[in-house]
Write a protein that holds these residues in place. Structure first.
Motif, PDB file in Angstrom:
ATOM      1  N   UNK A   1       0.849  -1.181   0.000  1.00  0.00           N
ATOM      2  CA  UNK A   1       0.000   0.000   0.000  1.00  0.00           C
ATOM      3  C   UNK A   1       0.885   1.231   0.000  1.00  0.00           C
ATOM      4  N   UNK A   2       0.775   1.993  -1.064  1.00  0.00           N
ATOM      5  CA  UNK A   2       1.516   3.241  -1.168  1.00  0.00           C
ATOM      6  C   UNK A   2       0.669   4.384  -0.625  1.00  0.00           C
ATOM      7  N   UNK A   3       1.356   5.350  -0.033  1.00  0.00           N
ATOM      8  CA  UNK A   3       0.701   6.564   0.441  1.00  0.00           C
ATOM      9  C   UNK A   3       1.411   7.762  -0.160  1.00  0.00           C
ATOM     10  N   UNK A   4       0.674   8.826  -0.318  1.00  0.00           N
ATOM     11  CA  UNK A   4       1.241  10.086  -0.806  1.00  0.00           C
ATOM     12  C   UNK A   4       0.630  11.208   0.023  1.00  0.00           C
ATOM     13  N   UNK A   5       1.460  11.831   0.837  1.00  0.00           N
ATOM     14  CA  UNK A   5       1.011  12.919   1.697  1.00  0.00           C
ATOM     15  C   UNK A   5       1.308  14.251   1.023  1.00  0.00           C
ATOM     16  N   UNK A   6       0.279  15.078   0.925  1.00  0.00           N
ATOM     17  CA  UNK A   6       0.409  16.366   0.252  1.00  0.00           C
ATOM     18  C   UNK A   6       0.398  17.509   1.254  1.00  0.00           C
ATOM     19  N   UNK A   7       1.168  18.537   0.954  1.00  0.00           N
ATOM     20  CA  UNK A   7       1.168  19.748   1.764  1.00  0.00           C
ATOM     21  C   UNK A   7       1.432  20.950   0.872  1.00  0.00           C
ATOM     22  N   UNK A   8       1.025  22.122   1.352  1.00  0.00           N
ATOM     23  CA  UNK A   8       1.264  23.343   0.598  1.00  0.00           C
ATOM     24  C   UNK A   8       0.273  23.611  -0.521  1.00  0.00           C
ATOM     25  N   UNK A   9      -0.787  22.838  -0.585  1.00  0.00           N
ATOM     26  CA  UNK A   9      -1.830  23.064  -1.579  1.00  0.00           C
ATOM     27  C   UNK A   9      -3.180  22.698  -0.988  1.00  0.00           C
ATOM     28  N   UNK A  10      -4.232  23.206  -1.619  1.00  0.00           N
ATOM     29  CA  UNK A  10      -5.580  22.846  -1.177  1.00  0.00           C
ATOM     30  C   UNK A  10      -5.911  21.492  -1.785  1.00  0.00           C
ATOM     31  N   UNK A  11      -5.640  20.473  -1.044  1.00  0.00           N
ATOM     32  CA  UNK A  11      -5.672  19.104  -1.557  1.00  0.00           C
ATOM     33  C   UNK A  11      -7.012  18.751  -2.194  1.00  0.00           C
ATOM     34  N   UNK A  12      -8.085  19.212  -1.588  1.00  0.00           N
ATOM     35  CA  UNK A  12      -9.419  18.776  -2.011  1.00  0.00           C
ATOM     36  C   UNK A  12      -9.834  19.304  -3.382  1.00  0.00           C
ATOM     37  N   UNK A  13      -9.087  20.258  -3.944  1.00  0.00           N
ATOM     38  CA  UNK A  13      -9.451  20.762  -5.273  1.00  0.00           C
ATOM     39  C   UNK A  13      -8.596  20.149  -6.370  1.00  0.00           C
ATOM     40  N   UNK A  14      -7.698  19.252  -5.994  1.00  0.00           N
ATOM     41  CA  UNK A  14      -6.811  18.618  -6.962  1.00  0.00           C
ATOM     42  C   UNK A  14      -7.203  17.168  -7.231  1.00  0.00           C
ATOM     43  N   UNK A  15      -7.212  16.849  -8.519  1.00  0.00           N
ATOM     44  CA  UNK A  15      -7.261  15.450  -8.907  1.00  0.00           C
ATOM     45  C   UNK A  15      -5.889  14.848  -8.634  1.00  0.00           C
ATOM     46  N   UNK A  16      -5.860  13.565  -8.321  1.00  0.00           N
ATOM     47  CA  UNK A  16      -4.599  12.922  -7.991  1.00  0.00           C
ATOM     48  C   UNK A  16      -4.366  11.715  -8.885  1.00  0.00           C
ATOM     49  N   UNK A  17      -3.113  11.503  -9.219  1.00  0.00           N
ATOM     50  CA  UNK A  17      -2.775  10.362 -10.050  1.00  0.00           C
ATOM     51  C   UNK A  17      -1.551   9.635  -9.527  1.00  0.00           C
ATOM     52  N   UNK A  18      -1.452   8.386  -9.909  1.00  0.00           N
ATOM     53  CA  UNK A  18      -0.247   7.590  -9.680  1.00  0.00           C
ATOM     54  C   UNK A  18       0.318   7.200 -11.048  1.00  0.00           C
ATOM     55  N   UNK A  19       1.600   7.368 -11.184  1.00  0.00           N
ATOM     56  CA  UNK A  19       2.339   6.955 -12.369  1.00  0.00           C
ATOM     57  C   UNK A  19       3.484   6.062 -11.919  1.00  0.00           C
ATOM     58  N   UNK A  20       4.091   5.378 -12.874  1.00  0.00           N
ATOM     59  CA  UNK A  20       5.258   4.565 -12.554  1.00  0.00           C
ATOM     60  C   UNK A  20       6.239   4.603 -13.705  1.00  0.00           C
ATOM     61  N   UNK A  21       7.498   4.375 -13.360  1.00  0.00           N
ATOM     62  CA  UNK A  21       8.553   4.361 -14.373  1.00  0.00           C
ATOM     63  C   UNK A  21       9.516   3.231 -14.078  1.00  0.00           C
ATOM     64  N   UNK A  22       9.592   2.311 -15.006  1.00  0.00           N
ATOM     65  CA  UNK A  22      10.536   1.202 -14.909  1.00  0.00           C
ATOM     66  C   UNK A  22      11.838   1.589 -15.600  1.00  0.00           C
ATOM     67  N   UNK A  23      12.939   0.946 -15.250  1.00  0.00           N
ATOM     68  CA  UNK A  23      14.228   1.290 -15.880  1.00  0.00           C
ATOM     69  C   UNK A  23      14.155   1.185 -17.398  1.00  0.00           C
ATOM     70  N   UNK A  24      14.610   2.238 -18.065  1.00  0.00           N
ATOM     71  CA  UNK A  24      14.639   2.241 -19.520  1.00  0.00           C
ATOM     72  C   UNK A  24      13.312   2.480 -20.191  1.00  0.00           C
ATOM     73  N   UNK A  25      12.287   2.761 -19.404  1.00  0.00           N
ATOM     74  CA  UNK A  25      10.961   2.984 -19.978  1.00  0.00           C
ATOM     75  C   UNK A  25      10.440   4.367 -19.612  1.00  0.00           C
ATOM     76  N   UNK A  26       9.430   4.794 -20.356  1.00  0.00           N
ATOM     77  CA  UNK A  26       8.817   6.076 -20.065  1.00  0.00           C
ATOM     78  C   UNK A  26       7.893   5.957 -18.840  1.00  0.00           C
TER      79      UNK A  26
END
Length: 123
Positions: free
Chosen positions: A19-44
């Motif tokens: 289970x990954x977590x991402x804690x946000x600060x310095x912005x109004x979190x509730x007005x932002x859409x959130x995404x998860x991305x990933x990058x493997x070695x040698x890939x975009x």
């Protein structure tokens, strides 16, 4: 100053969960859409999952559909990625991102990025 800090990565055997977590600060979190991305070695860097600002809409990459679940807690300014039935091909650095655009699958839709957390799945 906006900060997105991912945590929860690590080494897990195939079939396991993280289970990954991402804690946000310095912005109004509730007005932002959130995404998860990933990058493997040698890939975009590729889209993994998206959740709208209210949590009412979610989207997933085909490769993780049915195995990963994105959620958020606006009271805690945190977004989560529950990853089950992990496969070696899920090995990558995972990044969370915050944005206002509805183009959830595009990196260009996101204004802020975390530094990433490594997920390694052994076979």
């Amino acid at each position: 100053q906006v900060q997105l800090v991912e945590s929860g990565g690590g080494l897990v055997q195939a079939g396991g969960s993280l289970r990954l977590s991402c804690a946000a600060s310095g912005l109004t979190f509730s007005v932002y859409n959130m995404g998860w991305f990933r990058q493997a070695p040698g890939k975009e860097r590729e889209f993994v999952a998206y959740i709208s600002r209210s949590g009412g809409s979610t989207y997933y990459a085909d490769s993780v559909q049915g195995r990963f679940t994105i959620s958020r807690d606006n009271a805690k300014n945190t977004v989560y990625l529950q990853m089950n039935s992990l496969k070696p091909e899920d090995t990558a650095v995972y990044y969370c991102a915050a944005g206002r655009s509805s183009l959830y699958y595009s990196r260009r839709a996101y204004d802020y990025w975390g530094q990433g957390t490594q997920v390694t799945v052994s076979s």
